[in-house]
Design an enzyme around this catalytic site. Structure first.
Site, PDB file in Angstrom:
ATOM      1  N   CYS A  14       6.229 -27.513   9.822  1.00 17.80           N
ATOM      2  CA  CYS A  14       5.474 -28.769   9.944  1.00 17.80           C
ATOM      3  C   CYS A  14       6.481 -29.891  10.177  1.00 17.80           C
ATOM      4  CB  CYS A  14       4.583 -29.002   8.730  1.00 17.80           C
ATOM      5  SG  CYS A  14       5.481 -29.192   7.174  1.00 17.80           S
ATOM      6  N   ASN A  17       8.225 -30.541   5.974  1.00 15.05           N
ATOM      7  CA  ASN A  17       8.444 -29.336   5.135  1.00 15.05           C
ATOM      8  C   ASN A  17       8.271 -29.646   3.651  1.00 15.05           C
ATOM      9  OD1 ASN A  17      11.137 -26.962   4.440  1.00 15.05           O
ATOM     10  ND2 ASN A  17       8.975 -26.542   4.680  1.00 15.05           N
ATOM     11  N   CYS A  19       4.685 -30.623   2.627  1.00 17.13           N
ATOM     12  CA  CYS A  19       3.230 -30.490   2.358  1.00 17.13           C
ATOM     13  C   CYS A  19       2.663 -29.209   2.979  1.00 17.13           C
ATOM     14  CB  CYS A  19       2.466 -31.697   2.892  1.00 17.13           C
ATOM     15  SG  CYS A  19       2.951 -33.271   2.144  1.00 17.13           S
ATOM     16  N   ARG A  20       2.489 -29.205   4.305  1.00 15.62           N
ATOM     17  CA  ARG A  20       1.753 -28.103   4.935  1.00 15.62           C
ATOM     18  C   ARG A  20       2.543 -26.805   5.027  1.00 15.62           C
ATOM     19  NH1 ARG A  20       0.579 -31.342  10.205  1.00 15.62           N
ATOM     20  NH2 ARG A  20       2.594 -32.189   9.528  1.00 15.62           N
ATOM     21  N   SER A  21       3.784 -26.867   5.562  1.00 19.08           N
ATOM     22  CA  SER A  21       4.484 -25.586   5.753  1.00 19.08           C
ATOM     23  C   SER A  21       4.887 -24.922   4.434  1.00 19.08           C
ATOM     24  CB  SER A  21       5.667 -25.709   6.734  1.00 19.08           C
ATOM     25  OG  SER A  21       6.626 -26.616   6.291  1.00 19.08           O
ATOM     26  N   ASP A 132      -2.130 -33.395   8.953  1.00 17.47           N
ATOM     27  CA  ASP A 132      -1.088 -33.930   8.070  1.00 17.47           C
ATOM     28  C   ASP A 132      -1.742 -34.677   6.904  1.00 17.47           C
ATOM     29  OD1 ASP A 132       0.993 -35.275   6.897  1.00 17.47           O
ATOM     30  OD2 ASP A 132       1.826 -36.036   8.777  1.00 17.47           O
TER      31      ASP A 132
HETATM   32  P1  4NP Z   1       4.254 -32.246   6.156  1.00 19.98           P
HETATM   33  O1  4NP Z   1       3.791 -33.735   5.719  1.00 19.98           O
HETATM   34  O2  4NP Z   1       4.718 -32.360   7.585  1.00 19.98           O
HETATM   35  O3  4NP Z   1       3.021 -31.450   5.994  1.00 19.98           O
HETATM   36  O4  4NP Z   1       5.360 -31.876   5.186  1.00 19.98           O
HETATM   37  C1  4NP Z   1       4.592 -34.865   5.878  1.00 19.98           C
HETATM   38  C2  4NP Z   1       5.582 -35.153   4.963  1.00 19.98           C
HETATM   39  C3  4NP Z   1       6.332 -36.291   5.109  1.00 19.98           C
HETATM   40  C4  4NP Z   1       6.101 -37.145   6.175  1.00 19.98           C
HETATM   41  C5  4NP Z   1       5.116 -36.840   7.101  1.00 19.98           C
HETATM   42  C6  4NP Z   1       4.361 -35.707   6.951  1.00 19.98           C
HETATM   43  N1  4NP Z   1       6.867 -38.340   6.306  1.00 19.98           N
HETATM   44  O5  4NP Z   1       6.561 -39.130   7.219  1.00 19.98           O
HETATM   45  O6  4NP Z   1       7.809 -38.559   5.526  1.00 19.98           O
END
Ligand code: 4NP
Length: 164
Positions: A14, A17, A19-21, A132
């Protein structure tokens, strides 16, 4: 089981790294262990971005996962590395933006390893990407888990059919 069985390596990707992945990593890892395939299928996760390298998954992702019996606490964020493209058989993006970023980094001979994670769930699962949840409400993390659980079941079935 065939003693010559080649390992199947899966990388969940994602943006951050956190939340989703990591959720997909923890959920799929548990599916793999429950199926007795932990010695054949290896799971990892990474982000296309570098902001959260070394961090634990987001506390909201951890607690939502914990309520469904998944422990994400040992996971630590890392960024996608150029060597991942030759190392992993399946490099699975949570959304189209992640997939575009992976395509831009990936040597052409490995492009067939890149796919949307929810691709394997076919038409039964909508949307075809994992949204996201980072800037959204708590229920975004429930949706992530709902989609990831469906995607993990479908991915495990696919790997069983094509590799085992
Ligand atoms: P992820 O979520 O891609 O599912 O881990 C996010 C985590 C952090 C951010 C964006 C999405 N950020 O902008 O810091």
């Amino acid at each position: 089981m065939n003693p010559e069985q080649k390992k199947v390596r899966v990388l969940m990707v994602c943006l951050g790294n956190i939340c989703r992945s990591p959720t997909a990593h923890g959920v799929f890892q548990k599916r793999v262990e429950n199926a007795g395939l932990g010695n054949i299928i290896e799971v990892d996760s990474a982000g296309t971005g570098d902001w959260h390298i070394g961090r634990e998954p987001d506390p909201r992702a951890c607690s939502a996962a914990q309520l469904r019996g998944y422990d994400l606490s040992p996971l630590r964020a890392r960024q996608v590395h150029s060597t991942d493209f030759e190392s992993f058989d399946y490099i699975l993006a949570m959304d189209e933006e992640n997939l575009r970023n992976l395509r831009a980094l990936c040597p052409p001979q490995y492009h067939d390893r890149l796919q949307l994670f929810l691709h394997f769930a076919g038409d039964d699962v909508a949307p075809r990407y994992v949204p996201d949840p980072y800037y959204g409400e708590e229920d975004g993390f429930q949706l992530v888990l709902d989609l990831v659980e469906d995607g993990a079941d479908a991915l495990l079935n696919h790997i069983k059919r094509h590799h085992l």
